[in-house]
Write an enzyme that holds these catalytic residues in place. Structure first.
Site, PDB file in Angstrom:
ATOM      1  N   SER A  98     -10.412  -5.840 -12.110  1.00  0.00           N
ATOM      2  CA  SER A  98     -10.287  -5.418 -10.878  1.00  0.00           C
ATOM      3  C   SER A  98     -10.986  -6.260  -9.960  1.00  0.00           C
ATOM      4  O   SER A  98     -10.907  -7.132  -9.725  1.00  0.00           O
ATOM      5  CB  SER A  98     -10.428  -4.081 -10.956  1.00  0.00           C
ATOM      6  OG  SER A  98     -10.134  -3.390  -9.896  1.00  0.00           O
ATOM      7  N   HIS A 123      -4.914  -6.198 -10.924  1.00  0.00           N
ATOM      8  CA  HIS A 123      -3.924  -4.991 -10.683  1.00  0.00           C
ATOM      9  C   HIS A 123      -4.086  -4.695  -9.295  1.00  0.00           C
ATOM     10  O   HIS A 123      -4.993  -5.386  -8.443  1.00  0.00           O
ATOM     11  CB  HIS A 123      -4.520  -3.876 -11.681  1.00  0.00           C
ATOM     12  CG  HIS A 123      -5.771  -3.088 -11.291  1.00  0.00           C
ATOM     13  ND1 HIS A 123      -6.060  -2.069 -12.172  1.00  0.00           N
ATOM     14  CD2 HIS A 123      -6.665  -3.544 -10.427  1.00  0.00           C
ATOM     15  CE1 HIS A 123      -7.471  -1.766 -11.858  1.00  0.00           C
ATOM     16  NE2 HIS A 123      -7.680  -2.385 -10.750  1.00  0.00           N
TER      17      HIS A 123
END
EC number: 3.4.21.92
Length: 193
Positions: A98, A123
């Site tokens: 992330s 993501h």
């Protein structure tokens, strides 16, 4: 329990004890080994600014083993990395997920590395909202704005087309070090010094 090792260094005036992070900082190494929140970001930003004041020409190295975290905290680190004069090298150890992956890619191009068994995960931003419908709408617009902003920066950092980033960040996208290298998130896999 969070134990921080102490190292003993011999000097001409005797022995001196340091916590391991302070000793690494002397060698211009910053460890990002946790989730990214405001406190972690303030610590990383402070270390970056301190090292710039010590020597604005010498590289700084950030080792990353992080599950990600707050977008605003991560962007504070990202902006400081881009703002300071020294080049910032990033090295993935373990997992950069992330916002951790975003910061890994934010290192100086040509100086973004991963160890062979590390993983990278990208993501879309996560978020939630509650309250009145108008408040939920405001939160949804903000997260969509942040998604586009982060994808555009990652597209610039990786050389991937924006459409590819949008597709590849739709769900959790785990990559080996080799795949992260192919994708453009890193520039080299370190196997030894």
């Amino acid at each position: 329990m969070n134990l921080i090792p102490t190292v003993i260094e011999q000097t001409n005036r005797g022995e001196r004890a340091y916590d391991i992070y302070s000793r690494l900082l002397k060698d211009r190494i910053i460890m990002l080994g946790s989730a990214i929140d405001d406190n972690v970001a303030n610590s990383i930003v402070s270390q970056l600014l301190f090292l710039e004041s010590q020597d604005p020409e010498k590289d700084i190295h950030i080792y990353i083993n992080s599950p990600g975290g707050s977008i605003t905290a991560g962007m504070a680190i990202y902006d400081t990395m881009q703002f300071i004069k020294p080049q910032v090298s990033t090295i993935c150890i373990g997992m950069a997920a992330s916002m951790g992956a975003f910061l890994l890619a934010a290192g100086e191009k040509g100086k973004r590395y991963a160890l062979p068994n590390s993983e990278v995960m990208i993501h879309q931003p996560l978020g939630g909202a509650q309250g009145q419908a108008t408040e939920i709408e405001i939160a949804a617009k903000r997260i969509l704005f942040l998604r586009e902003k982060l994808n555009q920066i990652l597209a610039d950092r990786t050389g991937q087309p924006l459409e590819v980033l949008q597709r590849d960040t739709d769900r959790d996208n785990f990559m080996t070090a080799e795949k992260a290298l192919e994708y453009g998130l890193i520039d080299k896999i370190f196997t030894n010094r």
